[in-house]
Design an enzyme around this catalytic site. Structure first.
Site, PDB file in Angstrom:
ATOM      1  N   ASP A   1      -6.172  -4.551   0.753  1.00 51.87           N
ATOM      2  CA  ASP A   1      -7.159  -4.654   1.848  1.00 51.87           C
ATOM      3  C   ASP A   1      -7.759  -6.066   1.919  1.00 51.87           C
ATOM      4  OD1 ASP A   1      -7.146  -1.825   2.475  1.00 51.87           O
ATOM      5  OD2 ASP A   1      -8.419  -1.480   0.737  1.00 51.87           O
TER       6      ASP A   1
ATOM      7  N   ASP B   1      -0.670  -5.189   3.022  1.00 56.92           N
ATOM      8  CA  ASP B   1      -1.195  -4.025   3.748  1.00 56.92           C
ATOM      9  C   ASP B   1      -0.487  -4.028   5.099  1.00 56.92           C
ATOM     10  OD1 ASP B   1      -2.564  -1.964   4.916  1.00 56.92           O
ATOM     11  OD2 ASP B   1      -4.501  -2.543   4.047  1.00 56.92           O
TER      12      ASP B   1
ATOM     13  N   THR C   1      -5.506   1.681   9.941  1.00 59.37           N
ATOM     14  CA  THR C   1      -4.589   2.719  10.455  1.00 59.37           C
ATOM     15  C   THR C   1      -5.314   3.737  11.338  1.00 59.37           C
ATOM     16  OG1 THR C   1      -3.070   2.446   8.607  1.00 59.37           O
ATOM     17  CG2 THR C   1      -2.949   4.530   9.768  1.00 59.37           C
TER      18      THR C   1
ATOM     19  N   GLU D   1       0.802  -1.224   0.000  1.00 59.78           N
ATOM     20  CA  GLU D   1       0.000   0.000   0.000  1.00 59.78           C
ATOM     21  C   GLU D   1       0.836   1.276   0.000  1.00 59.78           C
ATOM     22  OE1 GLU D   1      -2.771   0.482   3.278  1.00 59.78           O
ATOM     23  OE2 GLU D   1      -3.489   2.357   2.417  1.00 59.78           O
TER      24      GLU D   1
ATOM     25  N   ILE E   1      -0.474  -2.030   7.704  1.00 51.44           N
ATOM     26  CA  ILE E   1      -1.430  -1.872   8.814  1.00 51.44           C
ATOM     27  C   ILE E   1      -2.798  -1.654   8.178  1.00 51.44           C
ATOM     28  CG2 ILE E   1      -2.149  -0.572  10.859  1.00 51.44           C
ATOM     29  CD1 ILE E   1       0.724   0.311  11.280  1.00 51.44           C
ATOM     30  N   ASP E   2      -3.665  -2.642   8.290  1.00 51.05           N
ATOM     31  CA  ASP E   2      -5.038  -2.424   7.846  1.00 51.05           C
ATOM     32  C   ASP E   2      -5.813  -1.992   9.091  1.00 51.05           C
ATOM     33  OD1 ASP E   2      -7.027  -2.441   5.757  1.00 51.05           O
ATOM     34  OD2 ASP E   2      -7.987  -4.001   6.947  1.00 51.05           O
TER      35      ASP E   2
HETATM   36  C1  IPD Z   1      -8.963   0.830   5.416  1.00 50.93           C
HETATM   37  C2  IPD Z   1      -9.695  -0.154   6.293  1.00 50.93           C
HETATM   38  C3  IPD Z   1     -11.138   0.264   6.481  1.00 50.93           C
HETATM   39  C4  IPD Z   1     -11.842   0.452   5.166  1.00 50.93           C
HETATM   40  C5  IPD Z   1     -11.082   1.425   4.299  1.00 50.93           C
HETATM   41  C6  IPD Z   1      -9.649   0.902   4.094  1.00 50.93           C
HETATM   42  P1  IPD Z   1      -6.365   1.292   5.894  1.00 50.93           P
HETATM   43  O1  IPD Z   1      -7.612   0.459   5.230  1.00 50.93           O
HETATM   44  O2  IPD Z   1      -9.653  -1.452   5.747  1.00 50.93           O
HETATM   45  O3  IPD Z   1     -11.882  -0.677   7.213  1.00 50.93           O
HETATM   46  O4  IPD Z   1     -13.146   0.922   5.395  1.00 50.93           O
HETATM   47  O5  IPD Z   1     -11.732   1.573   3.086  1.00 50.93           O
HETATM   48  O6  IPD Z   1      -8.962   1.729   3.215  1.00 50.93           O
HETATM   49  O7  IPD Z   1      -6.318   2.630   5.243  1.00 50.93           O
HETATM   50  O8  IPD Z   1      -6.578   1.361   7.347  1.00 50.93           O
HETATM   51  O9  IPD Z   1      -5.186   0.438   5.487  1.00 50.93           O
HETATM   52 CA    CA Z   2      -6.154  -1.195   4.184  1.00 51.30          CA
HETATM   53 CA    CA Z   3      -3.019   0.265   5.407  1.00 55.25          CA
END
Ligand code: IPD
Ligand code: CA
Ligand code: CA
Length: 259
Positions: free
Chosen positions: A208, A77, A82, A61, A79-80
């Site tokens: 994601d 990813d 963040t 990402e 950190i999913d």
């Molecule tokens: C997000 C998370 C979130 C989702 C967002 C994503 P990130 O990823 O998965 O639940 O609703 O659309 O972009 O930015 O924390 O890696």
């Molecule tokens: Ca993510």
């Molecule tokens: Ca992320």
């Protein structure tokens, strides 16, 4: 799998230390955050996975384009979740999905805060901390607890925002309830382990969902786009479920889906 999990545990340790520490928070967009830990975890994994799996293209990402694809790809990813990470809400995870010729073959999602390590290998089932998991058998949408997420594009109040609102109007009364956890990778794993009966969201990126999709499928669930066709990483809308309530869920989403 062993090498990948070993690397994920180390990456998770970086996340866990960061969770407890003061963070430098930058904005990638109006509300899209990134910290030095997102970058550190991604750099660590890219270096480590390149060493172990040199034949794969590493797509992360924080350093790759979302449109990048390869026949042998590892989507990272770092950190999913963040926003959760920054606010100290314990739903954040490292997510790594291995895809070959457009098919997920290995997926690992590790939340070091709750000590939940999810992994799956195509054809071998889905696991949480070594124990096999499977989806729920709720077929009635009204009794289904769903999860969703809101895209960062909501601030533009355009097509994605309208889709979120219209979908909520059309779906919410016909479900048990809808949660918004803040990590799509964890949402998918929670469908796999039978916490949620289904999940849907628009405008997610390959990193994601690359791991979570395999978790759901290997746990006996189904993943599609809003039309019910098999999900491809370029689809705008993802629908994941236990399989039994899938058609009912798709039917509610289809009328607002985009092509
Ligand atoms: C997000 C998370 C979130 C989702 C967002 C994503 P990130 O990823 O998965 O639940 O609703 O659309 O972009 O930015 O924390 O890696
Ligand atoms: Ca993510
Ligand atoms: Ca992320």
């Amino acid at each position: 799998m062993e090498k990948l999990i070993e690397s994920m545990l180390e990456a998770g340790e970086i996340l866990r230390k960061g969770y407890e520490s003061v963070k430098e928070v930058r904005h990638k967009g109006t509300v899209d955050l990134v910290t030095q830990y997102d970058v550190m975890v991604e750099e660590f994994l890219k270096e480590r996975l390149f060493r172990h799996f040199p034949e794969y293209t590493l797509i992360g990402e924080e350093s790759s384009k979302e449109s990048e694809r390869a026949s042998k790809a590892i989507y990272i990813d770092p950190i999913d979740g963040t926003t959760n990470f920054v606010h100290k809400i314990p739903f954040c995870a490292v997510s790594v999905g291995v895809w070959e010729d457009g098919v997920p073959v290995v997926g690992v999602v590790y939340n070091p805060i709750l000590n939940e390590l999810f992994y799956a290998k195509r054809g071998e089932g889905a696991f949480l901390n070594g124990k096999k998991v499977c989806v729920t058998d709720t077929s009635d949408l009204q009794q289904s607890l769903l999860s969703t997420g809101f895209p960062y594009t909501k601030v533009e109040m355009g097509e994605d925002f309208r889709w979120v609102i219209e979908t909520m109007k059309n779906l919410l009364p016909f479900t048990q309830d809808i949660r918004r956890l803040g990590s799509a990778a964890i949402d998918l794993c929670y469908v796999a382990r039978g916490t949620f009966d289904g999940f849907y969201e628009c405008n997610l990126k390959p990193w994601d969902v690359a791991a979570g999709i395999l978790l759901v499928e290997e746990a006996g669930g189904r993943v599609s786009n809003h039309k019910g066709d098999p999900y491809s990483l370029s689809d705008h809308i993802i629908v994941a479920s236990n399989g039994k309530n899938h058609d009912a869920l798709v039917e509610k989403l289809a009328s607002y889906g985009e092509d």
